[in-house]
Design a protein around this motif. Sequence first.
Motif, PDB file in Angstrom:
ATOM      1  N   LEU A 114      33.535  -2.643 -25.028  1.00 17.77           N
ATOM      2  CA  LEU A 114      32.264  -2.979 -23.946  1.00 17.77           C
ATOM      3  C   LEU A 114      32.970  -4.049 -23.788  1.00 17.77           C
ATOM      4  O   LEU A 114      32.634  -4.591 -22.821  1.00 17.77           O
ATOM      5  CB  LEU A 114      31.414  -2.361 -24.875  1.00 17.77           C
ATOM      6  N   VAL A 146      34.152  -3.972 -19.905  1.00 17.16           N
ATOM      7  CA  VAL A 146      32.854  -3.713 -19.736  1.00 17.16           C
ATOM      8  C   VAL A 146      32.662  -4.970 -18.733  1.00 17.16           C
ATOM      9  O   VAL A 146      32.674  -5.518 -17.787  1.00 17.16           O
ATOM     10  CB  VAL A 146      32.478  -2.737 -19.867  1.00 17.16           C
ATOM     11  N   LEU A 147      32.551  -5.888 -19.636  1.00 15.68           N
ATOM     12  CA  LEU A 147      31.414  -7.283 -19.709  1.00 15.68           C
ATOM     13  C   LEU A 147      32.752  -8.419 -18.939  1.00 15.68           C
ATOM     14  O   LEU A 147      31.964  -9.216 -18.690  1.00 15.68           O
ATOM     15  CB  LEU A 147      30.672  -7.008 -20.931  1.00 15.68           C
ATOM     16  N   PHE A 183      25.572   0.611 -26.625  1.00 16.42           N
ATOM     17  CA  PHE A 183      25.905   0.427 -24.991  1.00 16.42           C
ATOM     18  C   PHE A 183      24.392   0.531 -24.263  1.00 16.42           C
ATOM     19  O   PHE A 183      24.624   0.337 -22.541  1.00 16.42           O
ATOM     20  CB  PHE A 183      26.066   2.642 -24.903  1.00 16.42           C
ATOM     21  N   THR A 242      24.818  -3.260 -23.758  1.00 20.54           N
ATOM     22  CA  THR A 242      25.874  -3.505 -23.118  1.00 20.54           C
ATOM     23  C   THR A 242      25.551  -3.146 -22.131  1.00 20.54           C
ATOM     24  O   THR A 242      24.915  -3.700 -20.069  1.00 20.54           O
ATOM     25  CB  THR A 242      26.975  -3.054 -23.152  1.00 20.54           C
ATOM     26  N   PHE A 243      24.619  -2.372 -20.927  1.00 21.35           N
ATOM     27  CA  PHE A 243      24.670  -1.403 -19.577  1.00 21.35           C
ATOM     28  C   PHE A 243      23.046  -2.126 -18.849  1.00 21.35           C
ATOM     29  O   PHE A 243      23.831  -1.871 -17.625  1.00 21.35           O
ATOM     30  CB  PHE A 243      24.866  -0.003 -19.729  1.00 21.35           C
ATOM     31  N   VAL A 244      22.730  -2.248 -20.059  1.00 14.10           N
ATOM     32  CA  VAL A 244      21.058  -2.083 -19.083  1.00 14.10           C
ATOM     33  C   VAL A 244      20.624  -3.638 -19.124  1.00 14.10           C
ATOM     34  O   VAL A 244      19.789  -3.849 -18.346  1.00 14.10           O
ATOM     35  CB  VAL A 244      19.887  -1.624 -20.099  1.00 14.10           C
ATOM     36  N   LEU A 284      25.402  -6.798 -19.150  1.00 16.82           N
ATOM     37  CA  LEU A 284      26.294  -6.404 -17.566  1.00 16.82           C
ATOM     38  C   LEU A 284      25.111  -6.676 -16.717  1.00 16.82           C
ATOM     39  O   LEU A 284      26.048  -7.178 -15.589  1.00 16.82           O
ATOM     40  CB  LEU A 284      26.444  -4.224 -17.690  1.00 16.82           C
ATOM     41  N   PRO A 285      24.372  -6.415 -16.258  1.00 17.05           N
ATOM     42  CA  PRO A 285      23.092  -6.773 -14.692  1.00 17.05           C
ATOM     43  C   PRO A 285      23.525  -8.241 -14.314  1.00 17.05           C
ATOM     44  O   PRO A 285      22.587  -8.532 -13.664  1.00 17.05           O
ATOM     45  CB  PRO A 285      22.095  -5.948 -15.062  1.00 17.05           C
ATOM     46  N   THR A 345      26.518  10.535 -15.355  1.00 19.10           N
ATOM     47  CA  THR A 345      27.959   9.876 -15.657  1.00 19.10           C
ATOM     48  C   THR A 345      28.968  10.258 -14.247  1.00 19.10           C
ATOM     49  O   THR A 345      29.954   9.579 -13.770  1.00 19.10           O
ATOM     50  CB  THR A 345      28.686   9.854 -16.595  1.00 19.10           C
TER      51      THR A 345
END
Length: 550
Positions: A44, A48-49, A104, A107-109, A112-113, A413
């Motif tokens: 991740l 991802v990042l 997760f 990471t995604f909330v 990442l933003p 997803t």
Amino acid sequence: MSRSITGTAGTSTFKPALWTPGDWNAFFGFGTNILVNMLVLTGLLRFVLKMPDSLVFGRILPALGLMMCLSTFYYAWLAYRLALKTGRSDVCALPSGVSVPHMFIVTFVIMLPITLKTGDPVKGWSAGLVWVFFQSFILMIGGFIAPWIRKITPRAALLGTLAGVSITFISMRPALEMYMTPQIGLVCFAIILVSWFGGVKYPRGLPAGLVAIAVGMVIAWGSNLFGVNLGGLSLKGVGDALANFGFSVPIPAIGEVFSGFEFLGVILVTAIPFGIYDLVEAMDNVESAEAAGDEYPTARVLTADGVVSLIGCLMGNPFINAVYIGHPGWKAMGGRIGYSAATGVMVVLLSWFGIVAVLLALVPVVAISPILLYIGMLIGAQAFQTTPVRHAPAIVLALTPHLAAWAKLQIDTMLGATLNAAQAVGSLAPEKVGAVKSAAIASLPQQGVIYHGLEVMGGGSILAGLVLGAIGVFIIERDFAKAAAFAFAGAVLTYFGFMHGEAVGIGGGLGVTPGVALAYAVMAAGLLAVERFGSLSIAHPEPPLAVPAE
């Protein structure tokens, strides 16, 4: 579960063993569980990042290793104290590590933003540190109220919602991975089952987890000789992984923590509800351990999670620590005290020397998946095995929000992947993506998929499962006043979005999901009326668990 007694509580001559043969089984099982989580986490961060390897392997992973080492050593010490106090030799330490759901979420909330908005992964990292900073204090404060919540909540509700997590978010992914590569997955699964369920001993007392991983590696690497490439391993991958070898120790990141406060408004929206999620999850896992015979103080567990998470955060780790689901599983395979401390040593070696990437290139993940499925099987079964049979319907009720949350995640997803593919292959204009997604979701009910129902029921699933399970238990016991109290709690939690909602707040002033909140309130009023003005006419002294044959 039987207990092996080798001493008497208060007997000064009894000294708990720091290592037993069963600790090898638990160490390889739990250690591989931790390893998988570390591999996913590293992926991740890097892919991802898009964080640079210097940040991932030089700052974040060393801080993560320190936090997890402190946690596993503390729980080994707590188990030693419990064994010394009770004079029992079968005490098993609580498993702990990075909270997988939060891994997760942050990471995604959060990260990442903010990384995409600023174009700077370091700012995303700083925001993740602030998120953990606040969650740590929520856990420490929650440690004082958690024992009271645990006291008033039925065991079937606590273990039922935990079983929901184990069946969906723990068991399903490894089960699916096993069938994607059955030549490795099913063989390793059989190796584990015949040992941990069937009692078969392997030559020279080798742990079943180690045997399964070794067999999986032999099949994966052997398949390369025939050009099949099961497991996706290659010599090139190993060579690339060796480039990350080095030595890094944790460095204080206090400046990065406080620089992330500029994103405080975005962070608090999720930090508060997920802090409450941690609170309930920890209570569930402590209850699970007690059902397996090991009673740990809830306040100490939550406080410890908060303290070690705060230390990790201040050293640069943006992932929170949590007591893991699975204590009965590690205990059943012989884990006692030493497996926890040994896992802490392993994590330090993996994270401070950059070994994680090398292991990812050597071991097929599908060989580890059966261990996680085994743990999910035990936790799901425990909810039914350690509670009264008549509470079984309430346990099933507690499962349902997790099934909804898992199904919604699969749909979301799939939709996201489809839209990305449509943009790449079909030249879908970016401004049309939102409209296409809305149209797709709107068409789902015609196909028999009640998407909005999944969204509402699955929101805040761990709290929703606990509340529904408690209502079910108290209605079965005909204690309608307590059922009404939990229904009212459900109304309040739903009003503010902690249950059955995707965001925390008060919506347009009427709550996040006002219809559901009102329904819980009406349910509470109705149950109080039943309690006060009369009881239901019930033909049987106990509710039937199956429809009788005619």
